[in-house]
Design a protein around this motif. Structure first.
Motif, mmCIF file in Angstrom:
data_model
loop_
_atom_site.group_PDB
_atom_site.id
_atom_site.type_symbol
_atom_site.label_atom_id
_atom_site.label_comp_id
_atom_site.label_asym_id
_atom_site.label_seq_id
_atom_site.Cartn_x
_atom_site.Cartn_y
_atom_site.Cartn_z
ATOM 1 N N GLY A 27 0.787 -1.219 0.000
ATOM 2 C CA GLY A 27 0.000 0.000 0.000
ATOM 3 C C GLY A 27 0.829 1.284 0.000
ATOM 4 N N TYR A 28 2.141 1.162 0.019
ATOM 5 C CA TYR A 28 2.995 2.350 -0.017
ATOM 6 C C TYR A 28 3.049 2.861 -1.452
ATOM 7 N N ARG A 29 2.883 4.187 -1.617
ATOM 8 C CA ARG A 29 2.857 4.776 -2.955
ATOM 9 C C ARG A 29 3.595 6.099 -2.959
ATOM 10 N N GLN A 51 6.479 20.170 -8.377
ATOM 11 C CA GLN A 51 7.749 20.019 -7.662
ATOM 12 C C GLN A 51 7.525 19.446 -6.261
ATOM 13 N N THR A 52 6.360 18.824 -6.035
ATOM 14 C CA THR A 52 6.045 18.234 -4.731
ATOM 15 C C THR A 52 5.884 16.730 -4.885
ATOM 16 N N LEU A 53 6.554 15.999 -4.027
ATOM 17 C CA LEU A 53 6.474 14.542 -4.004
ATOM 18 C C LEU A 53 5.504 14.157 -2.893
ATOM 19 N N VAL A 54 4.429 13.446 -3.239
ATOM 20 C CA VAL A 54 3.422 13.032 -2.256
ATOM 21 C C VAL A 54 3.649 11.553 -1.961
ATOM 22 N N LEU A 55 3.950 11.257 -0.688
ATOM 23 C CA LEU A 55 4.276 9.892 -0.280
ATOM 24 C C LEU A 55 3.205 9.344 0.658
ATOM 25 N N PRO A 112 -1.015 11.550 3.936
ATOM 26 C CA PRO A 112 0.073 11.563 2.949
ATOM 27 C C PRO A 112 1.120 12.624 3.337
ATOM 28 N N VAL A 113 2.385 12.313 3.104
ATOM 29 C CA VAL A 113 3.477 13.234 3.421
ATOM 30 C C VAL A 113 3.873 13.951 2.139
ATOM 31 N N GLU A 114 3.881 15.290 2.189
ATOM 32 C CA GLU A 114 4.270 16.082 1.025
ATOM 33 C C GLU A 114 5.689 16.575 1.221
ATOM 34 N N PHE A 115 6.536 16.329 0.225
ATOM 35 C CA PHE A 115 7.935 16.745 0.266
ATOM 36 C C PHE A 115 8.202 17.650 -0.931
ATOM 37 N N ILE A 154 11.939 10.101 5.882
ATOM 38 C CA ILE A 154 10.492 10.151 6.110
ATOM 39 C C ILE A 154 9.994 8.804 6.631
ATOM 40 N N ARG A 155 10.479 7.704 6.061
ATOM 41 C CA ARG A 155 10.135 6.356 6.523
ATOM 42 C C ARG A 155 11.338 5.437 6.266
#
Length: 188
Positions: free
Chosen positions: A98-100, A106-110, A117-120, A161-162
């Motif tokens: 389930g990890y995506r 320019q934002t990476l959504v994890l 969701p974590v936005e980087f 982040i993880r």
């Protein structure tokens, strides 16, 4: 004492222009432009299509430090030349059910197991691609840029982040990283 790495001259490839001022070095190439301030213990010379780094002639107690800076600046200038001509790349794998990962501008959504969701936000000078995973990885993140230090630092921040855990190996890890697995609880 001289640095073994620092003694080697750095060849300047075609299409790369190296400019030296009193306080900094500027490297321009097909992929971009990088500047780095020079340390006072190091002397940089451009001759015969090569960059040569040497320690300054100084007092005895600073000689060893100057040799260390010679090797450091030789490596930094070499990375600058490689960056503006070829660029640098760092790959990360996302492992876990389930990890995506998704890229929005320019934002990476994890989505990596948290309740949200974590936005980087990617720093200027680093671009990213998200690819479908192979093997146990759900997704691959490919970071690219001309500054090796910035690409590596960005990859380390995303990994933080993880970080991968040692039991099932879930988390974000470098593609070439090996996670040593621990045995879980003993069965009945």
């Amino acid at each position: 004492m001289l640095s073994r790495i620092g003694r080697r001259p750095i060849p300047i490839p075609d299409g790369v222009k190296v400019t030296l001022t009193e306080k900094e070095i500027v490297v321009e190439g097909p992929k971009g432009r990088l500047t780095k301030p020079l340390h006072p213990l190091v002397e940089v010379v451009i001759e015969d299509g090569q960059v040569k780094v040497s320690p300054r002639q100084i007092r005895k107690r600073l000689r060893r430090k100057a040799g260390a800076f010679q090797g450091l600046y030789r490596a930094l200038i070499n990375n600058m030349i490689t960056g503006v001509s070829k660029g640098f790349q760092r790959k990360l794998d996302i492992v876990g059910l389930g990890y995506r990962a998704e890229l929005k501008g320019q934002t990476l959504v994890l989505n990596v197991g948290y309740s949200h969701p974590v936005e980087f936000s990617l720093p200027e000078g680093v671009s990213a691609k998200v690819e479908k995973g192979t093997g146990e990885a759900q997704a691959h993140i490919v970071l690219e840029g001309i500054d090796k230090e910035l690409v590596g630092l960005t990859a380390a921040k995303i990994r933080a982040i993880r970080p991968p855990e040692p039991y099932k190996g879930k988390g974000i890890r470098y593609s070439d990283e090996v996670i040593l697995r621990k045995a879980g609880k003993a069965g009945k």
